[in-house]
Design a protein around this motif. Sequence first.
Motif, mmCIF file in Angstrom:
data_model
loop_
_atom_site.group_PDB
_atom_site.id
_atom_site.type_symbol
_atom_site.label_atom_id
_atom_site.label_comp_id
_atom_site.label_asym_id
_atom_site.label_seq_id
_atom_site.Cartn_x
_atom_site.Cartn_y
_atom_site.Cartn_z
ATOM 1 N N PRO A 146 0.829 -1.211 0.000
ATOM 2 C CA PRO A 146 0.000 0.000 0.000
ATOM 3 C C PRO A 146 0.861 1.257 0.000
ATOM 4 O O PRO A 146 1.889 1.327 0.676
ATOM 5 N N LYS A 147 0.415 2.233 -0.763
ATOM 6 C CA LYS A 147 1.118 3.503 -0.853
ATOM 7 C C LYS A 147 0.523 4.563 0.068
ATOM 8 O O LYS A 147 1.035 5.687 0.123
ATOM 9 N N ASP A 148 -0.525 4.208 0.787
ATOM 10 C CA ASP A 148 -1.190 5.135 1.689
ATOM 11 C C ASP A 148 -1.878 4.300 2.760
ATOM 12 O O ASP A 148 -2.135 3.109 2.555
ATOM 13 N N PRO A 149 -2.178 4.869 3.930
ATOM 14 C CA PRO A 149 -2.912 4.101 4.950
ATOM 15 C C PRO A 149 -4.210 3.533 4.385
ATOM 16 O O PRO A 149 -4.917 4.188 3.614
ATOM 17 N N LEU A 150 -4.527 2.291 4.771
ATOM 18 C CA LEU A 150 -5.685 1.587 4.234
ATOM 19 C C LEU A 150 -6.940 1.912 5.030
ATOM 20 O O LEU A 150 -6.940 1.880 6.264
ATOM 21 N N ILE A 151 -8.017 2.194 4.307
ATOM 22 C CA ILE A 151 -9.323 2.397 4.930
ATOM 23 C C ILE A 151 -10.173 1.170 4.641
ATOM 24 O O ILE A 151 -10.525 0.897 3.500
ATOM 25 N N ILE A 152 -10.443 0.405 5.681
ATOM 26 C CA ILE A 152 -11.232 -0.813 5.563
ATOM 27 C C ILE A 152 -12.483 -0.656 6.406
ATOM 28 O O ILE A 152 -12.407 -0.505 7.627
ATOM 29 N N ARG A 153 -13.635 -0.675 5.750
ATOM 30 C CA ARG A 153 -14.885 -0.496 6.484
ATOM 31 C C ARG A 153 -15.158 -1.722 7.340
ATOM 32 O O ARG A 153 -14.895 -2.844 6.953
ATOM 33 N N SER A 154 -15.734 -1.489 8.512
ATOM 34 C CA SER A 154 -15.944 -2.566 9.483
ATOM 35 C C SER A 154 -17.353 -3.141 9.443
ATOM 36 O O SER A 154 -17.743 -3.878 10.327
ATOM 37 N N GLY A 155 -18.153 -2.792 8.439
ATOM 38 C CA GLY A 155 -19.500 -3.321 8.349
ATOM 39 C C GLY A 155 -20.511 -2.524 9.142
ATOM 40 O O GLY A 155 -21.666 -2.893 9.247
ATOM 41 N N ARG A 156 -20.102 -1.423 9.726
ATOM 42 C CA ARG A 156 -21.004 -0.544 10.467
ATOM 43 C C ARG A 156 -20.973 0.837 9.810
ATOM 44 O O ARG A 156 -20.006 1.175 9.125
ATOM 45 N N PRO A 157 -21.999 1.665 10.016
ATOM 46 C CA PRO A 157 -21.989 2.997 9.401
ATOM 47 C C PRO A 157 -20.839 3.837 9.947
ATOM 48 O O PRO A 157 -20.421 3.675 11.093
ATOM 49 N N PHE A 158 -20.328 4.730 9.100
ATOM 50 C CA PHE A 158 -19.304 5.648 9.568
ATOM 51 C C PHE A 158 -19.901 6.581 10.620
ATOM 52 O O PHE A 158 -20.954 7.192 10.417
ATOM 53 N N GLU A 159 -19.224 6.687 11.743
ATOM 54 C CA GLU A 159 -19.660 7.645 12.761
ATOM 55 C C GLU A 159 -19.153 9.036 12.384
ATOM 56 O O GLU A 159 -18.246 9.183 11.570
ATOM 57 N N GLU A 160 -19.729 10.056 13.036
ATOM 58 C CA GLU A 160 -19.224 11.401 12.797
ATOM 59 C C GLU A 160 -17.800 11.522 13.329
ATOM 60 O O GLU A 160 -16.962 12.208 12.763
ATOM 61 N N ILE A 161 -17.536 10.868 14.468
ATOM 62 C CA ILE A 161 -16.195 10.837 15.017
ATOM 63 C C ILE A 161 -15.785 9.380 15.105
ATOM 64 O O ILE A 161 -16.452 8.580 15.746
ATOM 65 N N THR A 162 -14.697 9.032 14.472
ATOM 66 C CA THR A 162 -14.244 7.650 14.477
ATOM 67 C C THR A 162 -13.237 7.434 15.584
ATOM 68 O O THR A 162 -12.967 8.321 16.395
ATOM 69 N N ASP A 163 -12.629 6.247 15.652
ATOM 70 C CA ASP A 163 -11.691 5.930 16.717
ATOM 71 C C ASP A 163 -10.592 5.039 16.163
ATOM 72 O O ASP A 163 -10.668 4.527 15.049
ATOM 73 N N ALA A 164 -9.568 4.839 16.992
ATOM 74 C CA ALA A 164 -8.405 4.077 16.540
ATOM 75 C C ALA A 164 -8.753 2.624 16.250
ATOM 76 O O ALA A 164 -8.098 1.970 15.443
ATOM 77 N N GLN A 165 -9.785 2.074 16.905
ATOM 78 C CA GLN A 165 -10.141 0.685 16.701
ATOM 79 C C GLN A 165 -10.698 0.429 15.298
ATOM 80 O O GLN A 165 -10.812 -0.717 14.882
ATOM 81 N N ALA A 166 -11.042 1.492 14.591
ATOM 82 C CA ALA A 166 -11.601 1.321 13.254
ATOM 83 C C ALA A 166 -10.536 0.961 12.219
ATOM 84 O O ALA A 166 -10.866 0.576 11.108
ATOM 85 N N ALA A 167 -9.246 1.105 12.569
ATOM 86 C CA ALA A 167 -8.168 0.746 11.654
ATOM 87 C C ALA A 167 -8.053 -0.774 11.608
ATOM 88 O O ALA A 167 -7.707 -1.411 12.596
ATOM 89 N N ARG A 168 -8.342 -1.370 10.462
ATOM 90 C CA ARG A 168 -8.384 -2.823 10.332
ATOM 91 C C ARG A 168 -7.497 -3.297 9.199
ATOM 92 O O ARG A 168 -7.325 -2.601 8.191
ATOM 93 N N PHE A 169 -6.961 -4.506 9.365
ATOM 94 C CA PHE A 169 -6.277 -5.183 8.280
ATOM 95 C C PHE A 169 -7.336 -5.662 7.295
ATOM 96 O O PHE A 169 -8.407 -6.118 7.697
ATOM 97 N N PRO A 170 -7.087 -5.572 5.991
ATOM 98 C CA PRO A 170 -8.129 -5.936 5.018
ATOM 99 C C PRO A 170 -8.538 -7.397 5.134
ATOM 100 O O PRO A 170 -7.677 -8.284 5.206
#
Length: 380
Positions: free
Chosen positions: A8-32
């Motif tokens: 990857p050339k940039d940090p990966l954004i992997i959705r966790s199956g839940r809606p995006f919150e207005e404020i996210t958290d560190a736990q949302a960073a996931r391996f694909p």
Amino acid sequence: MQYYLIQPKDPLIIRSGRPFEEITDAQAARFPPPSTVAGALRNIHARSTGKALNNKLLELAVTGPLALKLPINGDAPNEEHILVPKPADVQYFYDGGTAKTQLVRAKPMALAEGDGCDLPSGLLPLLTESVNVGKPVAGPNWWSFNDLVAWRKGEEVSFEQVVENGWTPAEPDIRTHIAINNQSRNAEAGKIFQTTGLTMWQQRADNQAFPEACISILAGIDGDITLPLLNLGGERRLAQVEPCTLWPTIPTDLVQAIKTAKGLTLTFLTPVLFNSGWLPSWLDEDTLTGMPPSCKSLQVKLRAAALARWVPQSGWDLEKKQPRAAQKMIPAGATYWFEIVGEPSDADIQSLWLAHLCDDAQNNRNGFGLALPAAYRFDL
């Protein structure tokens, strides 16, 4: 199967199956998850070969993904650089007396007289080998593949060894976004959100800015890839893809060790999907006996299991242009203990090496349920 290294050339954004919150958290960073990598590899394979994006691509088997720690000095990676999720039967405890963190092993044990539990009949509870070892603490969620193999053999593995050889991701990449009105080109009121990206670097112990190593993704597909770049995860972020020959090889003593022990463990290196939740459908629900899908005659009996809480898994159907149905996914690192019934053949045991053991064939082709077998002797 042809193996590829995805950088990857940039940090990966992997959705966790839940809606995006207005404020996210560190736990949302996931391996694909496997399906994300499978979709990316099939897409770049189709573009490389001129194939149409349709359901025929789903017939291409994908294995992985695993992580790979690449030294920044440019040395070629080898098997000791392959990373796998932390096994579920390991806990980190801080011993105040020695001021050290220890690895505490949980294993199947018979209950003492008068004790009981609500596990299914015949299933053993997992109890720790050590007692009064201190306070549970956090630790690396990614181990070196070689350290996991040594752990499964019962060898001593230290916390310091796991930290040095494993992967502790750097701080997540949290970015704030706003919505822009196409007509006025001004920010729209109230439309602000954040995304959390997984930073594919090794966190330094001395908190220096420059990382010690970068982390890539190792996966395989039954197909050729000639283009150098692919899109991976949310926001179509770019990753470099190149062929490689690196993949864990089966130990020469594995077959004989399992036959001698008359028992084995299966540690899942990628998340696994079973139709009945935690229990594979290839096991009888009442007797907990059955035959893994990769085998022709090997009968096993489930004696114990260690797994974390399920996580949601979904995706996007490119052909139907709609979301796929959500599933409950057993996180990677889940471990199952089996007792062998009868005399297994060498071919059956060999077939278990890094086989995909989900109930559904398509989930196996998508890379879910990648299993690592190891010998285990029940001393009850």
